[in-house]
Design a protein around this motif. Structure first.
Motif, mmCIF file in Angstrom:
data_model
loop_
_atom_site.group_PDB
_atom_site.id
_atom_site.type_symbol
_atom_site.label_atom_id
_atom_site.label_comp_id
_atom_site.label_asym_id
_atom_site.label_seq_id
_atom_site.Cartn_x
_atom_site.Cartn_y
_atom_site.Cartn_z
ATOM 1 N N TYR A 70 56.247 47.522 11.291
ATOM 2 C CA TYR A 70 56.766 47.825 9.875
ATOM 3 C C TYR A 70 56.710 49.194 9.460
ATOM 4 C CZ TYR A 70 56.320 42.788 9.841
ATOM 5 O OH TYR A 70 56.502 41.314 9.984
ATOM 6 N N GLN A 71 56.349 50.054 10.518
ATOM 7 C CA GLN A 71 56.362 51.504 10.015
ATOM 8 C C GLN A 71 55.496 51.750 8.560
ATOM 9 O OE1 GLN A 71 57.721 54.205 12.020
ATOM 10 N NE2 GLN A 71 57.372 52.269 13.285
ATOM 11 N N ILE A 72 54.369 51.302 8.669
ATOM 12 C CA ILE A 72 53.559 51.499 7.402
ATOM 13 C C ILE A 72 51.908 52.293 7.827
ATOM 14 C CG2 ILE A 72 54.412 49.583 6.164
ATOM 15 C CD1 ILE A 72 52.290 47.761 7.190
ATOM 16 N N SER A 73 51.183 52.480 6.766
ATOM 17 C CA SER A 73 49.991 53.227 7.113
ATOM 18 C C SER A 73 49.000 52.200 7.479
ATOM 19 C CB SER A 73 49.680 53.995 5.869
ATOM 20 O OG SER A 73 49.269 53.130 4.844
ATOM 21 N N GLU A 74 47.915 52.715 8.052
ATOM 22 C CA GLU A 74 46.947 51.704 8.390
ATOM 23 C C GLU A 74 46.129 50.910 7.190
ATOM 24 O OE1 GLU A 74 42.549 52.639 10.283
ATOM 25 O OE2 GLU A 74 44.000 53.963 10.730
ATOM 26 N N GLU A 75 46.222 51.649 6.065
ATOM 27 C CA GLU A 75 45.758 51.209 4.737
ATOM 28 C C GLU A 75 46.569 49.956 4.523
ATOM 29 O OE1 GLU A 75 45.749 52.212 0.201
ATOM 30 O OE2 GLU A 75 44.918 53.748 1.446
ATOM 31 N N GLU A 76 47.888 50.181 4.339
ATOM 32 C CA GLU A 76 49.069 49.318 4.151
ATOM 33 C C GLU A 76 49.028 48.010 5.084
ATOM 34 O OE1 GLU A 76 52.247 52.231 1.728
ATOM 35 O OE2 GLU A 76 52.197 51.832 4.211
ATOM 36 N N ALA A 77 48.954 48.315 6.281
ATOM 37 C CA ALA A 77 48.572 47.534 7.189
ATOM 38 C C ALA A 77 47.484 46.472 7.278
ATOM 39 C CB ALA A 77 48.618 47.858 8.797
ATOM 40 N N GLY A 78 46.509 47.018 6.787
ATOM 41 C CA GLY A 78 45.194 46.305 6.394
ATOM 42 C C GLY A 78 45.500 45.330 5.211
ATOM 43 N N GLU A 79 46.135 45.695 4.355
ATOM 44 C CA GLU A 79 46.587 44.675 3.212
ATOM 45 C C GLU A 79 47.543 43.586 3.587
ATOM 46 O OE1 GLU A 79 46.292 47.999 -0.401
ATOM 47 O OE2 GLU A 79 48.253 47.523 0.405
ATOM 48 N N LEU A 80 48.310 43.963 4.552
ATOM 49 C CA LEU A 80 49.453 42.925 5.208
ATOM 50 C C LEU A 80 48.516 42.134 6.010
ATOM 51 C CD1 LEU A 80 52.013 41.762 5.343
ATOM 52 C CD2 LEU A 80 52.555 43.580 7.064
ATOM 53 N N ARG A 81 47.909 42.567 6.882
ATOM 54 C CA ARG A 81 46.817 41.806 7.953
ATOM 55 C C ARG A 81 46.005 40.806 7.198
ATOM 56 N NH1 ARG A 81 45.263 45.847 10.339
ATOM 57 N NH2 ARG A 81 46.611 45.594 12.281
ATOM 58 N N SER A 82 45.321 41.183 5.972
ATOM 59 C CA SER A 82 44.420 40.355 5.342
ATOM 60 C C SER A 82 45.365 39.163 4.769
ATOM 61 C CB SER A 82 43.898 41.251 4.137
ATOM 62 O OG SER A 82 43.018 40.319 3.160
ATOM 63 N N PHE A 83 46.641 39.470 4.368
ATOM 64 C CA PHE A 83 47.218 38.407 3.722
ATOM 65 C C PHE A 83 47.664 37.497 4.938
ATOM 66 C CE2 PHE A 83 51.544 36.638 3.293
ATOM 67 C CZ PHE A 83 51.274 35.567 2.301
ATOM 68 N N LEU A 84 48.273 38.070 6.053
ATOM 69 C CA LEU A 84 48.557 37.160 7.042
ATOM 70 C C LEU A 84 47.574 36.287 7.518
ATOM 71 C CD1 LEU A 84 51.242 39.719 8.644
ATOM 72 C CD2 LEU A 84 51.684 37.698 7.486
#
Length: 88
Positions: A70-84
């Motif tokens: 998704y071409q996102i930062s590590e912090e943003e990926a953490g938020e997305l990962r938590s939701f997923l």
């Protein structure tokens, strides 16, 4: 004009969940598609960035997978990962 050669041409019923949420630094507008096609994984489309990935729990545990897809930062990926983790 030559004859078209299809590798496959299938139609199937799918279930799609549309969800939008705001993280600390980014909004996510997702379409999560469930199909029998991807061996239990989900097709997750980020409507805002026009990016998608086929994701299962094994992919969520793969370092850098969401950041790259998704071409996102590590912090943003953490938020997305938590939701997923909650929906996959």
């Amino acid at each position: 004009m030559s004859e078209r050669f299809y590798l496959y041409d299938d139609t199937e019923e799918t279930r799609t969940r549309f969800v939008s949420f705001m993280g600390e630094s980014q909004r996510f507008d997702l379409a999560i598609i469930t199909s029998s096609r991807y061996y239990g994984k989900k097709l997750v489309l980020d409507v805002l960035s026009n990016r998608f990935a086929i994701i299962g729990t094994d992919d969520l545990e793969e370092p850098g997978y969401l950041e790259h897809a998704y071409q996102i930062s590590e912090e943003e990926a953490g938020e997305l990962r938590s939701f997923l983790y909650e929906v996959i």
